[in-house]
Design a protein around this motif. Structure first.
Motif, short mmCIF file in Angstrom:
data_model
loop_
_atom_site.label_atom_id
_atom_site.label_comp_id
_atom_site.label_asym_id
_atom_site.label_seq_id
_atom_site.Cartn_x
_atom_site.Cartn_y
_atom_site.Cartn_z
N THR A 146 0.85 -1.18 0.00
CA THR A 146 0.00 0.00 0.00
C THR A 146 0.89 1.23 0.00
O THR A 146 1.67 1.44 0.94
CB THR A 146 -0.93 0.01 1.23
OG1 THR A 146 -1.63 -1.23 1.29
CG2 THR A 146 -1.93 1.14 1.16
N PRO A 160 2.31 5.18 0.01
CA PRO A 160 1.97 6.40 0.73
C PRO A 160 1.11 7.30 -0.17
O PRO A 160 1.10 7.13 -1.40
CB PRO A 160 3.33 7.04 1.02
CG PRO A 160 4.26 6.47 0.02
CD PRO A 160 3.74 5.10 -0.32
N TYR A 192 1.10 10.84 3.67
CA TYR A 192 0.45 9.96 4.63
C TYR A 192 0.95 8.53 4.40
O TYR A 192 0.76 7.98 3.31
CB TYR A 192 -1.07 10.01 4.48
CG TYR A 192 -1.61 11.41 4.66
CD1 TYR A 192 -1.83 11.93 5.93
CD2 TYR A 192 -1.87 12.22 3.56
CE1 TYR A 192 -2.32 13.22 6.11
CE2 TYR A 192 -2.35 13.51 3.73
CZ TYR A 192 -2.57 14.00 5.00
OH TYR A 192 -3.04 15.28 5.18
N CYS A 193 1.58 7.95 5.42
CA CYS A 193 2.18 6.63 5.29
C CYS A 193 1.35 5.58 6.03
O CYS A 193 1.15 5.70 7.25
CB CYS A 193 3.59 6.63 5.86
SG CYS A 193 4.73 7.68 4.95
N PRO A 194 0.87 4.54 5.33
CA PRO A 194 0.18 3.43 5.98
C PRO A 194 1.20 2.46 6.56
O PRO A 194 2.00 1.88 5.84
CB PRO A 194 -0.62 2.78 4.84
CG PRO A 194 0.19 3.09 3.61
CD PRO A 194 0.91 4.38 3.87
N LYS A 228 -1.23 1.82 11.97
CA LYS A 228 -0.75 3.19 12.16
C LYS A 228 -0.78 3.94 10.84
O LYS A 228 -0.53 3.37 9.77
CB LYS A 228 0.67 3.20 12.70
CG LYS A 228 0.82 2.69 14.10
CD LYS A 228 2.25 2.86 14.59
CE LYS A 228 2.40 2.30 15.98
NZ LYS A 228 3.31 1.18 16.05
N ILE A 229 -1.07 5.24 10.94
CA ILE A 229 -0.91 6.17 9.83
C ILE A 229 -0.03 7.30 10.35
O ILE A 229 -0.31 7.87 11.41
CB ILE A 229 -2.26 6.76 9.36
CG1 ILE A 229 -3.25 5.65 9.02
CG2 ILE A 229 -2.05 7.71 8.18
CD1 ILE A 229 -2.89 4.79 7.84
N GLN A 230 1.04 7.62 9.61
CA GLN A 230 1.92 8.71 10.02
C GLN A 230 1.94 9.77 8.94
O GLN A 230 2.05 9.46 7.75
CB GLN A 230 3.33 8.21 10.29
CG GLN A 230 4.25 9.26 10.89
CD GLN A 230 5.55 8.67 11.42
OE1 GLN A 230 5.87 7.51 11.18
NE2 GLN A 230 6.31 9.48 12.14
N TYR A 268 -1.32 8.31 13.91
CA TYR A 268 -2.58 7.70 14.35
C TYR A 268 -2.33 6.21 14.56
O TYR A 268 -1.75 5.54 13.70
CB TYR A 268 -3.68 7.89 13.31
CG TYR A 268 -4.94 7.10 13.65
CD1 TYR A 268 -5.82 7.57 14.60
CD2 TYR A 268 -5.20 5.87 13.05
CE1 TYR A 268 -6.96 6.84 14.95
CE2 TYR A 268 -6.34 5.14 13.38
CZ TYR A 268 -7.20 5.64 14.34
OH TYR A 268 -8.33 4.92 14.68
N SER A 285 -2.27 -2.32 7.80
CA SER A 285 -2.70 -1.19 6.97
C SER A 285 -2.59 -1.59 5.51
O SER A 285 -1.61 -1.27 4.84
CB SER A 285 -1.83 0.04 7.25
OG SER A 285 -1.95 0.44 8.59
N ILE A 326 -5.13 4.78 1.23
CA ILE A 326 -5.59 5.98 1.93
C ILE A 326 -6.17 6.94 0.89
O ILE A 326 -5.55 7.20 -0.14
CB ILE A 326 -4.44 6.67 2.69
CG1 ILE A 326 -3.82 5.72 3.72
CG2 ILE A 326 -4.92 7.95 3.36
CD1 ILE A 326 -2.55 6.24 4.36
N THR A 383 -9.34 5.46 5.57
CA THR A 383 -8.68 4.17 5.31
C THR A 383 -9.23 3.12 6.27
O THR A 383 -9.92 3.45 7.24
CB THR A 383 -7.14 4.27 5.44
OG1 THR A 383 -6.54 3.09 4.90
CG2 THR A 383 -6.71 4.46 6.89
#
Length: 196
Positions: free
Chosen positions: A39, A41, A49-51, A56-58, A71, A79, A83, A92
């Motif tokens: 998946t 970014p 936004y990184c899955p 987690k999402i950063q 998150y 993940s 997104i 997501t």
């Protein structure tokens, strides 16, 4: 690809590469590794936004590559879902197992605490479903968001659904019964939703 750069997640590093030479222009440390790396970014409005694994999402500032917030979903999971971004929010879903619960989430993209690089974000809303969400990217249409669910069993031919929620409140608008796990991003065109 954003302009003349390529964004890549590798191990616990986010890399910004020159799209023509492959040279690393900047890098940043991520809070976790990607889930299987399938998946990508997402870039939207100056933010990456990184899955990441463990649900987690950063978020990173594209220009500086500085972390903005992280998150971490309370139900956990992988993940594996694309997104999507719409009007200051990202959407997501996560996946735990075929017969376990997981969340689909809406997260306000705003960085409320600019002094913290790992601010702990909360979801604006969550939608919990048995079986969770595997490759189940959403379509945002008007006031609603549409996405599909796994069927909540280890079988491939049981009852599942596509869900429509109000994108701001997360209130249920409607469901469409389907058979089997819904495992693709949804595409909307001319009044129709397309998915596998």
């Amino acid at each position: 690809v954003v302009g003349d750069t390529l964004l890549v997640m590798s191990n616990k590093k986010l890399l910004k590469l020159d799209v023509e030479t492959g040279k690393t222009l900047k890098s940043a440390d991520m809070a976790d590794m990607p889930s299987f790396g399938n998946t990508a970014p997402l870039y939207a409005d100056g933010v990456i936004y990184c899955p990441l694994d463990n649900a987690k999402i950063q978020a990173f500032n594209f220009k500086t590559m500085k972390s903005m917030w992280v998150y971490a979903d309370p139900l956990g999971g992988q993940s594996l879902t694309t997104i999507s971004y719409d009007n200051g929010c990202i959407f997501t879903g996560f996946w735990n197992d075929e017969d376990r619960y997981a969340n689909y989430v809406c997260i306000n993209a705003k960085d409320e605490d600019t002094k913290s690089t790992h601010e702990s974000k909360q979801a604006a809303w969550t939608y919990k479903s048995l079986g969770g969400f595997y490759w189940a990217g959403c379509a945002v249409v008007g006031d609603n968001v549409f996405f599909g669910c796994d069927d909540g069993t280890v079988y491939s031919d049981r009852a599942s659904k596509v869900v429509s929620l109000n994108k701001k409140s997360g209130a249920l608008v409607d469901t469409l019964p389907i058979v089997g796990d819904q495992r693709s991003s949804l595409t909307y065109s001319s009044g129709r939703l397309y998915f596998t």
